[in-house]
Design a protein around this motif. Sequence first.
Motif, mmCIF file in Angstrom:
data_model
loop_
_atom_site.group_PDB
_atom_site.id
_atom_site.type_symbol
_atom_site.label_atom_id
_atom_site.label_comp_id
_atom_site.label_asym_id
_atom_site.label_seq_id
_atom_site.Cartn_x
_atom_site.Cartn_y
_atom_site.Cartn_z
ATOM 1 N N LEU A 32 0.864 -1.181 0.000
ATOM 2 C CA LEU A 32 0.000 0.000 0.000
ATOM 3 C C LEU A 32 0.904 1.235 0.000
ATOM 4 O O LEU A 32 1.737 1.396 0.892
ATOM 5 N N ILE A 33 0.755 2.084 -1.009
ATOM 6 C CA ILE A 33 1.600 3.277 -1.155
ATOM 7 C C ILE A 33 0.809 4.495 -0.700
ATOM 8 O O ILE A 33 -0.240 4.809 -1.262
ATOM 9 N N GLU A 34 1.294 5.183 0.318
ATOM 10 C CA GLU A 34 0.646 6.399 0.805
ATOM 11 C C GLU A 34 1.722 7.363 1.301
ATOM 12 O O GLU A 34 2.508 7.005 2.174
ATOM 13 N N LYS A 35 1.751 8.570 0.696
ATOM 14 C CA LYS A 35 2.813 9.520 1.037
ATOM 15 C C LYS A 35 2.695 10.049 2.469
ATOM 16 O O LYS A 35 3.694 10.386 3.095
ATOM 17 N N LYS A 36 1.452 10.104 3.008
ATOM 18 C CA LYS A 36 1.292 10.553 4.393
ATOM 19 C C LYS A 36 1.612 9.397 5.340
ATOM 20 O O LYS A 36 1.400 8.231 5.009
ATOM 21 N N SER A 37 2.081 9.735 6.524
ATOM 22 C CA SER A 37 2.340 8.696 7.521
ATOM 23 C C SER A 37 1.010 8.201 8.084
ATOM 24 O O SER A 37 -0.013 8.894 7.995
ATOM 25 N N VAL A 38 1.032 7.023 8.683
ATOM 26 C CA VAL A 38 -0.182 6.455 9.283
ATOM 27 C C VAL A 38 -0.718 7.401 10.356
ATOM 28 O O VAL A 38 -1.921 7.634 10.455
ATOM 29 N N ASN A 39 0.186 7.998 11.167
ATOM 30 C CA ASN A 39 -0.241 8.936 12.210
ATOM 31 C C ASN A 39 -0.951 10.144 11.623
ATOM 32 O O ASN A 39 -1.945 10.616 12.165
ATOM 33 N N GLU A 40 -0.438 10.669 10.505
ATOM 34 C CA GLU A 40 -1.074 11.814 9.845
ATOM 35 C C GLU A 40 -2.475 11.452 9.366
ATOM 36 O O GLU A 40 -3.419 12.234 9.516
ATOM 37 N N ILE A 41 -2.623 10.272 8.789
ATOM 38 C CA ILE A 41 -3.921 9.835 8.254
ATOM 39 C C ILE A 41 -4.932 9.673 9.386
ATOM 40 O O ILE A 41 -6.062 10.153 9.302
ATOM 41 N N ILE A 42 -4.521 9.009 10.455
ATOM 42 C CA ILE A 42 -5.442 8.723 11.557
ATOM 43 C C ILE A 42 -5.790 9.983 12.347
ATOM 44 O O ILE A 42 -6.931 10.159 12.771
ATOM 45 N N SER A 43 -4.829 10.878 12.530
ATOM 46 C CA SER A 43 -5.069 12.071 13.358
ATOM 47 C C SER A 43 -5.723 13.214 12.582
ATOM 48 O O SER A 43 -6.199 14.169 13.175
ATOM 49 N N PHE A 44 -5.769 13.120 11.233
ATOM 50 C CA PHE A 44 -6.389 14.178 10.440
ATOM 51 C C PHE A 44 -7.865 14.280 10.797
ATOM 52 O O PHE A 44 -8.599 13.297 10.776
ATOM 53 N N LYS A 45 -8.302 15.494 11.164
ATOM 54 C CA LYS A 45 -9.693 15.697 11.586
ATOM 55 C C LYS A 45 -10.596 15.705 10.352
ATOM 56 O O LYS A 45 -10.573 16.633 9.559
ATOM 57 N N ASP A 46 -11.363 14.642 10.192
ATOM 58 C CA ASP A 46 -12.228 14.489 9.028
ATOM 59 C C ASP A 46 -13.672 14.396 9.507
ATOM 60 O O ASP A 46 -14.085 13.389 10.070
ATOM 61 N N GLU A 47 -14.435 15.458 9.299
ATOM 62 C CA GLU A 47 -15.827 15.505 9.766
ATOM 63 C C GLU A 47 -16.796 14.883 8.761
ATOM 64 O O GLU A 47 -17.995 14.814 9.009
ATOM 65 N N ARG A 48 -16.284 14.454 7.602
ATOM 66 C CA ARG A 48 -17.179 13.880 6.593
ATOM 67 C C ARG A 48 -17.695 12.515 7.044
ATOM 68 O O ARG A 48 -17.120 11.882 7.922
ATOM 69 N N ALA A 49 -18.770 12.096 6.393
ATOM 70 C CA ALA A 49 -19.364 10.796 6.741
ATOM 71 C C ALA A 49 -19.741 10.057 5.461
ATOM 72 O O ALA A 49 -19.834 10.650 4.392
ATOM 73 N N ILE A 50 -19.939 8.766 5.609
ATOM 74 C CA ILE A 50 -20.337 7.932 4.476
ATOM 75 C C ILE A 50 -21.479 7.018 4.929
ATOM 76 O O ILE A 50 -21.416 6.424 6.012
ATOM 77 N N ALA A 51 -22.536 6.954 4.110
ATOM 78 C CA ALA A 51 -23.677 6.105 4.445
ATOM 79 C C ALA A 51 -23.468 4.732 3.823
ATOM 80 O O ALA A 51 -23.262 4.614 2.621
ATOM 81 N N LEU A 52 -23.491 3.710 4.655
ATOM 82 C CA LEU A 52 -23.300 2.331 4.197
ATOM 83 C C LEU A 52 -24.616 1.578 4.299
ATOM 84 O O LEU A 52 -25.309 1.668 5.318
ATOM 85 N N SER A 53 -24.965 0.845 3.243
ATOM 86 C CA SER A 53 -26.158 -0.001 3.317
ATOM 87 C C SER A 53 -25.930 -1.080 4.382
ATOM 88 O O SER A 53 -24.793 -1.336 4.801
ATOM 89 N N PHE A 54 -27.007 -1.727 4.793
ATOM 90 C CA PHE A 54 -26.919 -2.760 5.820
ATOM 91 C C PHE A 54 -25.902 -3.843 5.444
ATOM 92 O O PHE A 54 -25.042 -4.209 6.233
ATOM 93 N N ASP A 55 -26.004 -4.350 4.202
ATOM 94 C CA ASP A 55 -25.103 -5.426 3.770
ATOM 95 C C ASP A 55 -23.659 -4.964 3.699
ATOM 96 O O ASP A 55 -22.746 -5.704 4.080
ATOM 97 N N ASN A 56 -23.425 -3.748 3.192
ATOM 98 C CA ASN A 56 -22.050 -3.232 3.122
ATOM 99 C C ASN A 56 -21.465 -3.030 4.516
ATOM 100 O O ASN A 56 -20.301 -3.344 4.762
#
Length: 200
Positions: A32-56
């Motif tokens: 998995l290639i990601e230029k940001k560090s894992v800490n940067e990804i996890i600590s980034f404040k992301d207020e967005r949301a995603i709606a998942l169907s029951f099965d998903n």
Amino acid sequence: MQHQFDIMIVGGGLVGSFLAVALSSLNIKIALIEKKSVNEIISFKDERAIALSFDNFRYIQNLLGHQNQIEGEKILKIVTQEGVHGPCINFEEENLFFGVNVFNQSLKMQIYKKLLSDGIVKIFSTENGLSSKLIVAADGKNSSFISRVNQKHINIDYKQNAFAATLSLEKSLSGVAYERFLKTGPIALLPLPGNKASLI
């Protein structure tokens, strides 16, 4: 020295990281290639949301394991309306929920927790020195990876726009989602934990 993998996924956002989790049970070598560090990804404040169907939601939760619980709000009832004053239809069934609206940050955190605990997927900040039989570009619609490797690709403009926001409300929606279908397009208010909601 070249490190050989079966699959290389470029982009460690929700799509790329989840694909890595989904493929990790296949006994193949994944990078998995990601230029940001894992800490940067996890600590980034992301207020967005995603709606998942029951099965998903059930599929993702099973992949992550029940020790990695995703923070979200169950959609227990859907209230739909045609236009502003048109007829309403309510969808509700006892002991059933239609899906779960989850915070991106919570989902991303649980995905990376799973990736790091398993240690099956190797995470790199660059693809230099790596090779694989298959490369998946998951670094967004304006993929810098695709432009660098000069691969033929097709972009389709659907001439549509979508706007999304996370709102703080005076009181909770209590698991109820509201959808209104207008001539200009649909509008929806989806419940989130606490007194928050997604406006789409």
